[in-house]
Structures are given as C-alpha cells and as structure tokens.
Design an enzyme around this catalytic site. Structure first.
Site, mmCIF file in Angstrom:
data_model
loop_
_atom_site.group_PDB
_atom_site.id
_atom_site.type_symbol
_atom_site.label_atom_id
_atom_site.label_comp_id
_atom_site.label_asym_id
_atom_site.label_seq_id
_atom_site.Cartn_x
_atom_site.Cartn_y
_atom_site.Cartn_z
ATOM 1 N N SER A 297 51.031 35.996 38.442
ATOM 2 C CA SER A 297 49.716 36.236 39.043
ATOM 3 C C SER A 297 48.682 35.269 38.454
ATOM 4 C CB SER A 297 49.338 37.700 38.744
ATOM 5 O OG SER A 297 48.037 37.987 39.174
ATOM 6 N N LYS B 202 34.115 39.213 56.210
ATOM 7 C CA LYS B 202 33.781 37.834 55.846
ATOM 8 C C LYS B 202 33.730 36.911 57.078
ATOM 9 C CE LYS B 202 35.324 38.696 51.211
ATOM 10 N NZ LYS B 202 34.218 39.510 50.743
ATOM 11 N N THR C 285 43.823 57.246 57.941
ATOM 12 C CA THR C 285 43.484 57.070 59.357
ATOM 13 C C THR C 285 43.407 55.585 59.668
ATOM 14 O OG1 THR C 285 42.159 59.038 59.119
ATOM 15 C CG2 THR C 285 41.765 57.718 61.090
HETATM 16 C C1 LIG Z 1 39.807 37.526 47.211
HETATM 17 C C2 LIG Z 1 39.521 38.833 47.877
HETATM 18 N N1 LIG Z 1 40.543 39.561 48.366
HETATM 19 C C3 LIG Z 1 40.328 40.748 48.970
HETATM 20 C C4 LIG Z 1 39.053 41.248 49.118
HETATM 21 C C5 LIG Z 1 38.873 42.559 49.810
HETATM 22 O O1 LIG Z 1 38.599 42.344 51.165
HETATM 23 P P1 LIG Z 1 37.798 43.484 51.992
HETATM 24 O O2 LIG Z 1 36.354 43.268 51.735
HETATM 25 O O3 LIG Z 1 38.198 43.291 53.408
HETATM 26 O O4 LIG Z 1 38.258 44.811 51.438
HETATM 27 C C6 LIG Z 1 37.946 40.530 48.612
HETATM 28 C C7 LIG Z 1 36.536 40.986 48.712
HETATM 29 O O5 LIG Z 1 36.003 41.571 49.528
HETATM 30 C C8 LIG Z 1 38.193 39.289 47.986
HETATM 31 O O6 LIG Z 1 37.178 38.567 47.487
#
Ligand SMILES: Cc1ncc(COP(=O)(O)O)c(C=O)c1O
Length: 298
Positions: A32, A143, A173
């Site tokens: 990771s 985003k 859900t």
């Molecule tokens: C790198 C990354 N992965 C996943 C997420 C989570 O995505 P979501 O906002 O759709 O839950 C985020 C932030 O929102 C993020 O910055």
C-alpha cells in the site's frame, strides 16, 4: 456500484484481501502506498491481509518489498493515480510492470482523475494507455462527475465475486434511481466534453502561473490541483477563514493529521469556468492575507 467512493474502496479491498482461506501461505500481502486514502486503509485494515507500506510513488522501494515477500503469497498493490494532497501522479504503467514481474494484482483509486484525465475522462490509466493492465479501477461519481456514489471496474469474475460477498455492497440500500440518472447523464456528458477537459488544465496552469508571479509558495504539482504551502496549522485555518469572511472565497485548510505537521496547506482546484478575473481576485486576496515572510520573491 456502491453508495460512495469510500465504501467502494473499503468494501472491495477488504473482500478481496479476505478471500483466501486463512493459513500462513494463503494470507494476502497488500502493498500500500504510504499516502493512500483513509478508505483504502479501512479496507486493508478490515481484512486479514498483512500490509506492507511502500514509500510514496517510490518504485525502488516497492520492488524491494515485493522481492522480499514469499513468492507463493497472493499479493495486491493498492495505490491512487492523482494524490489530491500532494497533487502528484503515480507512475501507473511502472507499477503494472512490477505487479506483472511479481505476480501481484493491481488496485487503482482514480477518484481524483475520472472525468478529468484521458481522452474520454477514463482517468490517468486511460491517459497513459494502461487501463487494460490494471486489475481493478475504483472511482467516484462525486468530484469530476458532480453527483454521488462510487464504483469499481474490472474483470467480470472479480466484480461478480465482490458483488456476491462484500457486506458493504449487500447490506445497505442501493443508490436511488434519480441520483443514478443524474450520474449517468453526467458520465455521458463528461466523456464527450473534450473542450471542458482541456480548459480545466489550461485554467490550472493559469492559476499556477499567477501564484508563481505573486510569490505565493505553491507546492509543485503535476496535476490540476494547486496546493499552497502555509506551514502552520493556526495560520492555515486563519487564512481559510479570512478568505471566506473578507473575500467570499472558500478553500479548506488542510492540517495534521491529513498532512504532516509543518506541511499545512490550502488546496485550490480550479474548474473550467474560473475566469482570469476570478483568479486575479483570489491572488489579490491571498496576497492581502498570507504574511509577507511566508511568501517567496516573485
Ligand atoms: C483518494 C480518494 N478515494 C476515495 C474517496 C472517497 O470518495 P467519495 O467522496 O465518493 O466517498 C476520496 C474522497 O472523497 C478520495 O480522496
């Protein structure tokens, strides 16, 4: 499709990494990146996998860790394409090369890239022509798409396995049809809106040039994200609050633990609709607020 990008990462990673029967040789090892998002860390920690953290975007370190791992152990490399706090981009192809050499699966979070990078907005893996080499690509419908929800994409067998076993998919859900209709319309629009994508990068460059011209200490960025180094938590919060209260502009302060102490920053993400005049206003406002000693000679 999951209820958010966060849930996609958490559910998919924990499900894959729990998939081998328990036993020392069959325990997954997850490699990771040290800057991976909290949702990926939640997925990895929620599994029985051993976690091996490699230095951010450091291919030599990743190779050393892969080489040291037992050859028979199932392996997965989890990483992002655009890292939003540092605004840098992973060498996706080079990670796929290492994965191939050491027989590892690849899991790529494209949350900050989908809609924006690649000829059709498929992300950095599409831009770099390596999407077919990544086993699982994860993204958000927030985003770049401006809606809500998250997803993973990969080979049918893997997706089917996750869909059939992930608690984060089964025991909640599903997203409502009206939200999905909006997301689908957005994906279809964004995929074909090449001009807007080009404009995003032109606007990001315009903001970077303005920051440099004004001596505002931005952190070097390969992406559309423009971080401004502040270096002190109280000041970072104050600059953010004054930007909002005195100038009507909102930029979130990013302090510890999201970034290490001393690396506090504000993060700006210009959009295709931001005009030169808006950017000039932002730079004037920042120059009025950020103390002179924090700025560089322009
Ligand atoms: C790198 C990354 N992965 C996943 C997420 C989570 O995505 P979501 O906002 O759709 O839950 C985020 C932030 O929102 C993020 O910055």
């Amino acid at each position: 499709l999951f209820t958010s990008g966060f849930v996609s990462n958490q559910a998919a990673l924990s499900t894959i990494l729990n998939s081998a029967p328990a036993g020392p040789e069959q325990r997954w090892i997850c490699f990771s990146d040290e800057k991976n998002h909290a949702s990926m860390i939640a997925g990895i920690k929620g599994s029985r996998a051993a976690c091996s953290i490699f230095r951010h975007n450091d291919m030599a370190h990743l190779e050393t860790l892969l080489r040291a791992a037992p050859p028979a152990a199932p392996k997965l490399i989890a990483f992002e394409s655009v890292y939003s706090m540092d605004a840098d981009i992973a060498p996706v192809g080079a990670i796929c090369d290492l994965a191939k050499r050491f027989g590892a699966m690849t899991y790529l979070d494209e949350v900050h890239a989908v809609g924006m990078y690649g000829p059709n907005g498929g992300g950095v893996s599409e831009r770099d022509g390596v999407a077919h080499r990544v086993d699982i690509i994860e993204g958000t419908l927030a985003k770049g798409f401006g809606c809500h929800g998250g997803y993973i994409a990969g080979d049918a067998e893997v997706i089917d396995f996750i869909r059939s076993t992930a608690p984060g998919f089964i025991f909640t859900t599903s997203l409502p049809p009206m939200t999905m209709a909006a997301a689908l319309a957005s994906v279809r629009h964004v995929r074909g809106d090449h001009a807007r994508r080009a404009k995003l990068f032109e606007r990001a460059d315009a903001l970077k040039r303005r920051f440099d011209g004004a001596g505002l200490p931005r952190i070097a960025s390969d992406s559309h994200i423009v971080p401004l180094h502040i270096g002190e938590a109280g000041l970072c919060t104050e600059v953010s609050q004054r930007l909002l209260s005195e100038h009507g502009m909102y930029a979130t302060p990013i302090n510890y633990p999201t970034v290490p102490r001393g690396e506090e920053r504000l993060r700006f993400t210009p959009g295709p609709m931001h005009t030169d005049a808006m950017m000039d206003q932002l730079v004037d406002a920042l120059c009025a607020i950020v103390p002179m000693e924090r700025r560089k000679a322009a």
